[in-house]
Design a protein around this motif. Structure first.
Motif, PDB file in Angstrom:
ATOM      1  N   VAL A 244       0.843  -1.200   0.000  1.00 58.95           N
ATOM      2  CA  VAL A 244       0.000   0.000   0.000  1.00 58.95           C
ATOM      3  C   VAL A 244       0.875   1.246   0.000  1.00 58.95           C
ATOM      4  O   VAL A 244       0.628   2.208  -0.738  1.00 58.95           O
ATOM      5  N   LEU A 245       1.913   1.241   0.826  1.00 54.42           N
ATOM      6  CA  LEU A 245       2.818   2.390   0.887  1.00 54.42           C
ATOM      7  C   LEU A 245       3.546   2.592  -0.442  1.00 54.42           C
ATOM      8  O   LEU A 245       3.738   3.726  -0.887  1.00 54.42           O
ATOM      9  N   TYR A 246       3.924   1.486  -1.086  1.00 60.33           N
ATOM     10  CA  TYR A 246       4.601   1.593  -2.381  1.00 60.33           C
ATOM     11  C   TYR A 246       3.678   2.191  -3.445  1.00 60.33           C
ATOM     12  O   TYR A 246       4.158   2.735  -4.451  1.00 60.33           O
ATOM     13  N   SER A 247       2.375   2.082  -3.236  1.00 59.89           N
ATOM     14  CA  SER A 247       1.431   2.617  -4.229  1.00 59.89           C
ATOM     15  C   SER A 247       1.232   4.123  -4.086  1.00 59.89           C
ATOM     16  O   SER A 247       0.632   4.752  -4.958  1.00 59.89           O
ATOM     17  N   LEU A 248       1.734   4.705  -2.987  1.00 54.24           N
ATOM     18  CA  LEU A 248       1.564   6.136  -2.755  1.00 54.24           C
ATOM     19  C   LEU A 248       2.597   6.951  -3.539  1.00 54.24           C
ATOM     20  O   LEU A 248       3.621   6.425  -3.998  1.00 54.24           O
ATOM     21  N   SER A 249       2.354   8.236  -3.659  1.00 53.40           N
ATOM     22  CA  SER A 249       3.289   9.115  -4.370  1.00 53.40           C
ATOM     23  C   SER A 249       4.505   9.421  -3.495  1.00 53.40           C
ATOM     24  O   SER A 249       4.453   9.275  -2.265  1.00 53.40           O
ATOM     25  N   LYS A 250       5.565   9.869  -4.122  1.00 48.08           N
ATOM     26  CA  LYS A 250       6.763  10.255  -3.371  1.00 48.08           C
ATOM     27  C   LYS A 250       6.443  11.387  -2.391  1.00 48.08           C
ATOM     28  O   LYS A 250       6.962  11.419  -1.280  1.00 48.08           O
ATOM     29  N   THR A 251       5.597  12.314  -2.826  1.00 52.28           N
ATOM     30  CA  THR A 251       5.228  13.450  -1.974  1.00 52.28           C
ATOM     31  C   THR A 251       4.552  12.961  -0.686  1.00 52.28           C
ATOM     32  O   THR A 251       4.841  13.462   0.406  1.00 52.28           O
ATOM     33  N   ASP A 252       3.648  11.981  -0.837  1.00 50.52           N
ATOM     34  CA  ASP A 252       2.960  11.448   0.336  1.00 50.52           C
ATOM     35  C   ASP A 252       3.955  10.808   1.308  1.00 50.52           C
ATOM     36  O   ASP A 252       3.858  11.012   2.533  1.00 50.52           O
ATOM     37  N   ILE A 253       4.875  10.038   0.793  1.00 57.71           N
ATOM     38  CA  ILE A 253       5.869   9.376   1.653  1.00 57.71           C
ATOM     39  C   ILE A 253       6.757  10.419   2.333  1.00 57.71           C
ATOM     40  O   ILE A 253       7.051  10.314   3.534  1.00 57.71           O
ATOM     41  N   GLU A 254       7.169  11.441   1.587  1.00 57.95           N
ATOM     42  CA  GLU A 254       8.007  12.498   2.165  1.00 57.95           C
ATOM     43  C   GLU A 254       7.291  13.218   3.298  1.00 57.95           C
ATOM     44  O   GLU A 254       7.893  13.548   4.330  1.00 57.95           O
ATOM     45  N   GLU A 278      10.720   5.835  10.190  1.00 58.54           N
ATOM     46  CA  GLU A 278      11.286   6.724   9.167  1.00 58.54           C
ATOM     47  C   GLU A 278      12.265   5.984   8.258  1.00 58.54           C
ATOM     48  O   GLU A 278      12.292   6.213   7.047  1.00 58.54           O
ATOM     49  N   GLU A 279      13.064   5.109   8.839  1.00 59.89           N
ATOM     50  CA  GLU A 279      14.048   4.371   8.035  1.00 59.89           C
ATOM     51  C   GLU A 279      13.350   3.487   6.996  1.00 59.89           C
ATOM     52  O   GLU A 279      13.762   3.425   5.827  1.00 59.89           O
ATOM     53  N   GLU A 280      12.276   2.823   7.415  1.00 59.66           N
ATOM     54  CA  GLU A 280      11.544   1.950   6.490  1.00 59.66           C
ATOM     55  C   GLU A 280      10.862   2.768   5.399  1.00 59.66           C
ATOM     56  O   GLU A 280      10.844   2.376   4.226  1.00 59.66           O
ATOM     57  N   LEU A 281      10.320   3.935   5.783  1.00 55.66           N
ATOM     58  CA  LEU A 281       9.706   4.794   4.780  1.00 55.66           C
ATOM     59  C   LEU A 281      10.762   5.359   3.823  1.00 55.66           C
ATOM     60  O   LEU A 281      10.497   5.520   2.625  1.00 55.66           O
ATOM     61  N   GLY A 282      11.943   5.632   4.342  1.00 60.44           N
ATOM     62  CA  GLY A 282      13.038   6.120   3.498  1.00 60.44           C
ATOM     63  C   GLY A 282      13.430   5.096   2.448  1.00 60.44           C
ATOM     64  O   GLY A 282      13.698   5.443   1.295  1.00 60.44           O
ATOM     65  N   LYS A 283      13.468   3.836   2.846  1.00 60.24           N
ATOM     66  CA  LYS A 283      13.796   2.784   1.882  1.00 60.24           C
ATOM     67  C   LYS A 283      12.713   2.705   0.790  1.00 60.24           C
ATOM     68  O   LYS A 283      13.040   2.560  -0.405  1.00 60.24           O
ATOM     69  N   ILE A 284      11.448   2.806   1.207  1.00 58.45           N
ATOM     70  CA  ILE A 284      10.363   2.778   0.225  1.00 58.45           C
ATOM     71  C   ILE A 284      10.493   3.966  -0.727  1.00 58.45           C
ATOM     72  O   ILE A 284      10.324   3.831  -1.946  1.00 58.45           O
ATOM     73  N   LEU A 285      10.851   5.122  -0.191  1.00 60.14           N
ATOM     74  CA  LEU A 285      11.011   6.330  -1.003  1.00 60.14           C
ATOM     75  C   LEU A 285      12.143   6.146  -2.014  1.00 60.14           C
ATOM     76  O   LEU A 285      12.013   6.483  -3.192  1.00 60.14           O
ATOM     77  N   ASN A 286      13.264   5.582  -1.572  1.00 54.04           N
ATOM     78  CA  ASN A 286      14.406   5.363  -2.458  1.00 54.04           C
ATOM     79  C   ASN A 286      14.084   4.328  -3.536  1.00 54.04           C
ATOM     80  O   ASN A 286      14.499   4.468  -4.696  1.00 54.04           O
ATOM     81  N   ASP A 287      13.347   3.295  -3.151  1.00 55.77           N
ATOM     82  CA  ASP A 287      12.979   2.264  -4.130  1.00 55.77           C
ATOM     83  C   ASP A 287      12.086   2.844  -5.225  1.00 55.77           C
ATOM     84  O   ASP A 287      12.165   2.437  -6.377  1.00 55.77           O
TER      85      ASP A 287
END
Length: 287
Positions: A244-254, A278-287
């Motif tokens: 679900v998190l991977y389906s969100l936009s980069k802006t949303d994750i940031e 935050e670390e897990e969200l950062g990895k999703i953002l980088n991916d």
């Protein structure tokens, strides 16, 4: 528990479910009011029986009943292994009894559509949608099977709610005349429709499903060919929530990282909470 079998020397097949424990589990999970227990419980029974028709354990189907009544949408999911989960838009609807002195399921659901989605391993899932006949659930599923699957069927589903709002009994039965079934057999089944509709009452009075079926289908060559366990169980997982998190936009994750310093996703079906730092969200953002 799901029971499958035949009637009238293999001219008619049936699927029957004692869904009492499943519906009680759903009621406790979502704190359903009595009329919502009846509406969602009937849906659970129907989708469990239809799920028993799936060929493989990894096959999956969902049903969405989208009406204009106060209950909102009802969503139920069943896998080929007969694990079922369900939810609705407003679990606390409270309506007066209908003119028959029963829970007003049709009033709670209202007018709208019933949509079934089947994922049986093809390139695209099969989707079928029909207009709701009454919002009472049973005849709506019968309409779906007739219109979308060209399979004339009798579908009965019933829920009895006790005075403490717990589920006293819940059941359903789908009866399908097979090719070559003669009109006389169909006439007999139509004649016994009111007796078939007493299935839930018989379970509430203490009969086993086998006893109830034998009582209802006397002199109809009843053969129970199979019994399978069905359970109310959510199949959510951390991996699914990560998707679900991977389906969100980069802006949303940031924004989650900067403003919330993490994220929490709550499963709508079972209310299980999944936390991501935050670390897990950062990895999703980088991916």
């Amino acid at each position: 528990m799901i029971y499958t079998g035949m009637l009238f020397e293999n001219m008619v097949s049936f699927y029957a479910v004692n869904s009492t424990d499943m519906v009680e589990e759903a009621r406790k999970d979502h704190d359903f009011s009595p009329v919502v227990s009846a509406a969602v419980g009937r849906t659970i029974s129907a989708i469990t029986m239809m799920g028993a028709m799936l060929k493989e354990k990894n096959h999956r189907m969902s049903v969405t009943i989208k009406g204009d009544g106060p209950i909102g949408s009802i969503v139920a999911v069943c896998k080929g292994d007969l694990e079922v989960k369900a939810l609705c838009g407003n679990p606390h609807v409270d309506l007066p009894l209908n003119d028959k002195g029963k829970l007003d399921v049709g009033g709670a659901v209202g007018k709208g559509t019933l949509t079934v989605v089947k994922d049986i391993g093809m390139k695209e899932p099969y989707t079928g949608t029909v207009e709701l006949v009454s919002g009472e659930i049973g005849d709506d599923f019968a309409s779906y099977m007739l219109v979308s699957e060209q399979s004339p069927s009798l579908c009965y589903v019933g829920v009895l709610v006790d005075v403490d709002y717990s589920i006293k009994a819940s059941s359903g039965i789908i009866i399908k005349p097979l090719p070559g079934c003669n009109e006389h057999v169909i006439t007999i089944l139509e004649y016994h429709a009111k007796e078939i509709a007493t299935l839930t009452r018989k379970l509430a009075e203490g009969m086993t499903m086998e006893e109830a079926l034998e009582n209802i289908f006397q002199d109809m060559d009843l053969v129970i060919s199979d019994k399978r366990k069905s359970v109310y169980k959510c199949d959510c997982s951390r991996d699914r929530m990560e998707e679900v998190l991977y389906s969100l936009s980069k802006t949303d994750i940031e924004e989650m990282i900067k403003e919330d310093h993490g994220a929490q996703i709550v499963c709508s079906f079972c209310h299980e909470k999944y936390n991501f730092n935050e670390e897990e969200l950062g990895k999703i953002l980088n991916d």
